[in-house]
Design a protein around this motif. Structure first.
Motif, PDB file in Angstrom:
ATOM      1  N   THR A 180       0.786  -1.427   0.345  1.00 49.48           N
ATOM      2  CA  THR A 180       0.211  -0.288  -0.071  1.00 49.48           C
ATOM      3  C   THR A 180       0.435   1.066   0.065  1.00 49.48           C
ATOM      4  O   THR A 180       0.287   2.464  -0.228  1.00 49.48           O
ATOM      5  N   PHE A 181       2.224   0.875   0.227  1.00 49.09           N
ATOM      6  CA  PHE A 181       2.923   2.206  -0.055  1.00 49.09           C
ATOM      7  C   PHE A 181       3.650   2.875  -1.278  1.00 49.09           C
ATOM      8  O   PHE A 181       4.237   1.948  -2.228  1.00 49.09           O
ATOM      9  N   THR A 182       2.909   3.764  -2.329  1.00 54.08           N
ATOM     10  CA  THR A 182       3.018   3.694  -3.115  1.00 54.08           C
ATOM     11  C   THR A 182       4.031   5.174  -3.305  1.00 54.08           C
ATOM     12  O   THR A 182       5.115   5.807  -2.847  1.00 54.08           O
ATOM     13  N   ALA A 183       4.531   5.393  -4.993  1.00 57.86           N
ATOM     14  CA  ALA A 183       5.103   6.379  -5.250  1.00 57.86           C
ATOM     15  C   ALA A 183       5.058   7.845  -4.871  1.00 57.86           C
ATOM     16  O   ALA A 183       5.791   8.490  -4.427  1.00 57.86           O
ATOM     17  N   GLU A 184       3.588   7.750  -4.887  1.00 57.04           N
ATOM     18  CA  GLU A 184       3.076   8.995  -4.493  1.00 57.04           C
ATOM     19  C   GLU A 184       3.343   9.415  -3.103  1.00 57.04           C
ATOM     20  O   GLU A 184       3.313  10.689  -2.994  1.00 57.04           O
ATOM     21  N   ASP A 185       2.818   8.546  -2.155  1.00 56.14           N
ATOM     22  CA  ASP A 185       2.895   8.211  -0.982  1.00 56.14           C
ATOM     23  C   ASP A 185       4.271   8.374  -0.251  1.00 56.14           C
ATOM     24  O   ASP A 185       4.975   9.271   0.202  1.00 56.14           O
ATOM     25  N   TYR A 186       5.566   8.087  -0.984  1.00 58.68           N
ATOM     26  CA  TYR A 186       7.568   8.368  -0.799  1.00 58.68           C
ATOM     27  C   TYR A 186       6.867   9.477  -1.018  1.00 58.68           C
ATOM     28  O   TYR A 186       8.505  10.647  -0.615  1.00 58.68           O
ATOM     29  N   SER A 187       6.775  10.539  -2.318  1.00 61.48           N
ATOM     30  CA  SER A 187       7.056  11.654  -3.440  1.00 61.48           C
ATOM     31  C   SER A 187       6.806  12.754  -1.972  1.00 61.48           C
ATOM     32  O   SER A 187       7.130  13.451  -1.749  1.00 61.48           O
ATOM     33  N   LYS A 188       5.316  12.380  -1.257  1.00 58.75           N
ATOM     34  CA  LYS A 188       5.222  13.374  -0.778  1.00 58.75           C
ATOM     35  C   LYS A 188       6.036  12.740   0.915  1.00 58.75           C
ATOM     36  O   LYS A 188       6.296  14.609   1.959  1.00 58.75           O
ATOM     37  N   TYR A 189       5.859  12.324   0.771  1.00 54.47           N
ATOM     38  CA  TYR A 189       7.122  11.913   2.790  1.00 54.47           C
ATOM     39  C   TYR A 189       8.455  12.943   2.824  1.00 54.47           C
ATOM     40  O   TYR A 189       9.264  13.588   3.515  1.00 54.47           O
ATOM     41  N   ILE A 190       8.967  12.412   1.425  1.00 55.86           N
ATOM     42  CA  ILE A 190      10.510  13.417   0.598  1.00 55.86           C
ATOM     43  C   ILE A 190      10.152  14.638   0.631  1.00 55.86           C
ATOM     44  O   ILE A 190      10.793  15.400   1.304  1.00 55.86           O
ATOM     45  N   ASP A 191       9.153  15.106   0.395  1.00 55.00           N
ATOM     46  CA  ASP A 191       8.720  16.757  -0.072  1.00 55.00           C
ATOM     47  C   ASP A 191       8.523  17.154   1.793  1.00 55.00           C
ATOM     48  O   ASP A 191       8.915  18.611   1.784  1.00 55.00           O
ATOM     49  N   GLU A 192       7.670  16.407   2.690  1.00 55.82           N
ATOM     50  CA  GLU A 192       7.702  16.523   4.022  1.00 55.82           C
ATOM     51  C   GLU A 192       9.765  16.923   4.784  1.00 55.82           C
ATOM     52  O   GLU A 192       9.517  17.615   5.393  1.00 55.82           O
ATOM     53  N   TRP A 193      10.299  16.361   3.974  1.00 56.88           N
ATOM     54  CA  TRP A 193      11.444  16.456   4.398  1.00 56.88           C
ATOM     55  C   TRP A 193      12.553  18.086   4.601  1.00 56.88           C
ATOM     56  O   TRP A 193      12.857  18.363   4.919  1.00 56.88           O
TER      57      TRP A 193
END
Length: 205
Positions: A180-193
């Motif tokens: 369930t961990f999508t590329a979009e989820d990851y992109s948002k996560y690194i945007d938060e970094w």
């Protein structure tokens, strides 16, 4: 590919397990793990292989962003101690007695970085000269993470940050997360970094 994945998985788990056992033994004056017999260790590894064969899932994502900061200033923030400066609620358990990062450095966290349980972090690679750090993160009965951060100077005052995460499922819970961990989820996560780092440096001025 599957064979390589299994080899990587067991390398990480064994490294983390032996390191944690060594720390526990040191604290309790117990028998050190290297005194275990080769037959017993081999038997345990084979049993793990049998249990995990054909059940592991894996996902890998990478994203880059650029910061208006020199690499020498930015790189130290990607460490157990460095993250206390810019990541809200980041806490880690220092089991090494030092905050200076180096290869084979170990620390523990509770629920950070998609973790659902206590995680064992092991620094696999640390090269300040090339601004590269890689962590193995083991969550027992859940998943293994490989986190790699590479800072590349663009010029004297700007740095490109590349962040890669690979997750390998150990059990059903970890496999479910991966599915369930999508590329979009990851992109948002690194945007938060990136957002948090910008806020941190703004707070210093």
């Amino acid at each position: 590919m599957k064979k390589q994945l299994h080899t990587l998985f067991f390398t990480i788990v064994i490294l983390a397990a032996v390191t944690l056992t060594a720390l526990t033994a040191s604290a309790s004056n117990a028998q050190p793990p290297y005194q275990l017999g080769h037959r017993e260790i081999t038997s345990q590894i084979k049993e793990l292989q049998k249990r995990q064969e054909g059940t592991m899932q894996s996902v890998t994502y990478t994203k880059k962003f650029t910061m208006n900061q020199p690499a020498d200033v930015l790189f130290p923030l990607f460490s157990a101690e460095g993250e206390t400066l810019w990541v809200p609620d980041w806490e880690y358990e220092n089991v090494m007695g030092s905050t200076e990062l180096h290869e084979d450095y170990v620390f523990l966290t509770q629920t950070h970085d998609h973790a659902s349980t206590k995680a064992i972090w092991l620094v696999k690679r640390h090269d300040p000269e090339t601004y590269l750090v890689q962590f193995y993160k083991v969550e027992p009965n859940d998943k293994v993470g490989i986190v790699t951060v590479k800072c590349t100077p663009v010029d004297a005052t700007n740095t490109e940050v590349q962040v890669s995460y690979q997750y390998i499922g150990i059990d059903e819970k970890g496999n479910k997360f991966i599915s369930t961990f999508t590329a979009e989820d990851y992109s948002k996560y690194i945007d938060e970094w990136e957002t948090l780092l910008i806020k941190y440096f703004a707070s210093l001025s």
